[in-house]
Design an enzyme around this catalytic site. Structure first.
Site, PDB file in Angstrom:
ATOM      1  N   HIS A   1     -10.991  -6.240   7.539  1.00 30.51           N
ATOM      2  CA  HIS A   1     -11.790  -5.746   6.717  1.00 30.51           C
ATOM      3  C   HIS A   1     -11.195  -5.804   5.250  1.00 30.51           C
ATOM      4  O   HIS A   1     -11.580  -6.940   4.524  1.00 30.51           O
ATOM      5  CB  HIS A   1     -12.230  -4.222   6.997  1.00 30.51           C
ATOM      6  CG  HIS A   1     -13.405  -3.733   6.315  1.00 30.51           C
ATOM      7  ND1 HIS A   1     -14.146  -2.773   6.181  1.00 30.51           N
ATOM      8  CD2 HIS A   1     -13.904  -4.121   4.943  1.00 30.51           C
ATOM      9  CE1 HIS A   1     -14.936  -2.076   5.338  1.00 30.51           C
ATOM     10  NE2 HIS A   1     -14.669  -3.174   4.312  1.00 30.51           N
TER      11      HIS A   1
ATOM     12  N   ASP B   1       8.838  -0.093  -5.985  1.00 31.40           N
ATOM     13  CA  ASP B   1       8.696   0.719  -7.166  1.00 31.40           C
ATOM     14  C   ASP B   1       7.513   1.736  -6.907  1.00 31.40           C
ATOM     15  O   ASP B   1       7.283   2.768  -7.582  1.00 31.40           O
ATOM     16  CB  ASP B   1       8.427  -0.105  -8.467  1.00 31.40           C
ATOM     17  CG  ASP B   1       9.662  -0.561  -9.059  1.00 31.40           C
ATOM     18  OD1 ASP B   1      10.697   0.129  -8.840  1.00 31.40           O
ATOM     19  OD2 ASP B   1       9.817  -1.367  -9.627  1.00 31.40           O
TER      20      ASP B   1
ATOM     21  N   TYR C   1      12.658   6.374 -14.659  1.00 28.99           N
ATOM     22  CA  TYR C   1      11.901   5.554 -15.291  1.00 28.99           C
ATOM     23  C   TYR C   1      10.798   5.647 -16.025  1.00 28.99           C
ATOM     24  O   TYR C   1      10.236   6.724 -15.906  1.00 28.99           O
ATOM     25  CB  TYR C   1      11.122   4.515 -13.980  1.00 28.99           C
ATOM     26  CG  TYR C   1      10.587   3.271 -14.269  1.00 28.99           C
ATOM     27  CD1 TYR C   1      10.999   2.120 -14.494  1.00 28.99           C
ATOM     28  CD2 TYR C   1       9.158   3.519 -14.576  1.00 28.99           C
ATOM     29  CE1 TYR C   1      10.218   1.021 -14.977  1.00 28.99           C
ATOM     30  CE2 TYR C   1       8.396   2.340 -14.943  1.00 28.99           C
ATOM     31  CZ  TYR C   1       9.008   1.090 -15.152  1.00 28.99           C
ATOM     32  OH  TYR C   1       8.212   0.174 -15.686  1.00 28.99           O
TER      33      TYR C   1
ATOM     34  N   HIS D   1     -12.089   1.196  -2.972  1.00 32.63           N
ATOM     35  CA  HIS D   1     -12.389   0.328  -1.801  1.00 32.63           C
ATOM     36  C   HIS D   1     -12.586  -1.002  -2.480  1.00 32.63           C
ATOM     37  O   HIS D   1     -13.486  -1.211  -3.253  1.00 32.63           O
ATOM     38  CB  HIS D   1     -13.323   0.680  -0.909  1.00 32.63           C
ATOM     39  CG  HIS D   1     -13.567  -0.529   0.084  1.00 32.63           C
ATOM     40  ND1 HIS D   1     -12.288  -0.951   0.981  1.00 32.63           N
ATOM     41  CD2 HIS D   1     -14.618  -1.118   0.771  1.00 32.63           C
ATOM     42  CE1 HIS D   1     -13.099  -2.121   1.755  1.00 32.63           C
ATOM     43  NE2 HIS D   1     -14.457  -1.800   1.672  1.00 32.63           N
TER      44      HIS D   1
ATOM     45  N   HIS E   1     -12.396  -5.619  -1.904  1.00 26.50           N
ATOM     46  CA  HIS E   1     -12.210  -6.773  -1.073  1.00 26.50           C
ATOM     47  C   HIS E   1     -11.274  -7.882  -1.641  1.00 26.50           C
ATOM     48  O   HIS E   1     -11.641  -9.118  -1.924  1.00 26.50           O
ATOM     49  CB  HIS E   1     -13.658  -7.513  -0.599  1.00 26.50           C
ATOM     50  CG  HIS E   1     -14.242  -6.419   0.488  1.00 26.50           C
ATOM     51  ND1 HIS E   1     -15.259  -7.050   1.290  1.00 26.50           N
ATOM     52  CD2 HIS E   1     -14.000  -5.405   0.976  1.00 26.50           C
ATOM     53  CE1 HIS E   1     -15.677  -6.125   1.930  1.00 26.50           C
ATOM     54  NE2 HIS E   1     -14.909  -5.135   1.933  1.00 26.50           N
TER      55      HIS E   1
HETATM   56 ZN    ZN Z   1     -15.867  -3.466   2.444  1.00 28.56          ZN
END
Ligand code: ZN
Length: 252
Positions: free
Chosen positions: A171, A122, A229, A97, A99
């Protein structure tokens, strides 16, 4: 006594260090977890510790129900979101996670990232999905668990292996992968796709999506059973044949 989770913690530590290194977060923003599927535990970044001060022993080991198994610090406040994903999706070994700016920009605009070009194709064969905004009732329940549920809901008709990323509306991004390294790679790729798409949409607000034949060509040359690839040991995970069948139907 040395920790029996040392290797898992080292792996999670190294993956966490990639977050500031790739410019995906400032200060304490962001977190990565790594799964030991056999033992049913994850190692995750502790809450509020800056990356440059993070030591391997600071990583917190938590079982899939959220119980702390090892570690002196509190785990990331986003731990329940990571756990919802691990419990729901077999085959993922890392969750990230951040930002990061551009991906978060799209999440705040509550927009999926359109598949404008081959760089995107891709890596995934559809727009980067964006969840619905969380309801009042859900916010009042367990917020971090509900964030995970929001993601699951958005993936009701999607394969998380072939689309290893999402924007949580209002978020920011979550990504995952078969390994923690791959999950961080996907976080960096997502940020780049978000930036490219922003430039495209700024230049031509009505820019067209990449034609389906090119989406299919690019996705399958990297991920299909006849992928050609890169070298034999490709960094990209191969989706299941069911995924490819679904993709063929969807992009026809
Ligand atoms: Zn967050």
């Amino acid at each position: 006594m040395p920790s029996s989770y040392r290797e898992l913690k080292e792996r999670a530590w190294a993956a966490n260090q990639e977050i500031p290194k790739r410019g995906l977060a400032i200060y304490t923003f962001g977190n990565v977890s790594a799964l030991d599927a056999r033992r049913g535990v994850i190692a995750i970044k502790p809450s509020g510790v800056p990356y440059e001060k993070l030591g391997v022993d600071d990583l917190v080991v938590v079982d899939l129900s959220g119980k702390i198994v090892e570690g002196k610090l509190r785990p990331s406040s986003d731990t329940p979101t990571h756990l919802v994903l691990y419990r729901a999706w077999k085959g993922i070994g890392g969750v990230v996670h951040t930002h990061s700016s551009y991906a978060t920009g799209w999440a705040q605009a509550r927009l999926a990232i359109p598949i404008y070009g081959t760089t995107h194709a891709d890596h995934l064969a559809e727009d980067v999905p964006c969840t619905a905004i969380m309801s009042n009732q859900a916010v009042a329940r367990d917020y971090e668990v509900e964030t995970g549920n929001q993601i699951l809901e958005c993936f009701t008709n999607r394969d998380p292996i072939s689309t290893p990323m999402v924007l949580v509306a209002g978020h920011g991004p979550f990504t995952w992968g078969e390994t923690p390294e791959k999950a961080v790679y996907n976080a960096a790729v997502l940020e780049e796709l978000a930036r490219m798409a922003f430039v495209t949409k700024t230049l031509v607000p009505s820019a067209a999506r990449l034609p389906k034949r090119l989406i299919q060509k690019h996705f399958e040359r990297k991920h299909g059973k006849d992928a050609y690839y890169g070298q034999a040991e490709s960094a990209a995970p191969a989706p299941t044949s069911a995924t490819l069948r679904a993709l063929r139907t969807r992009t026809r």
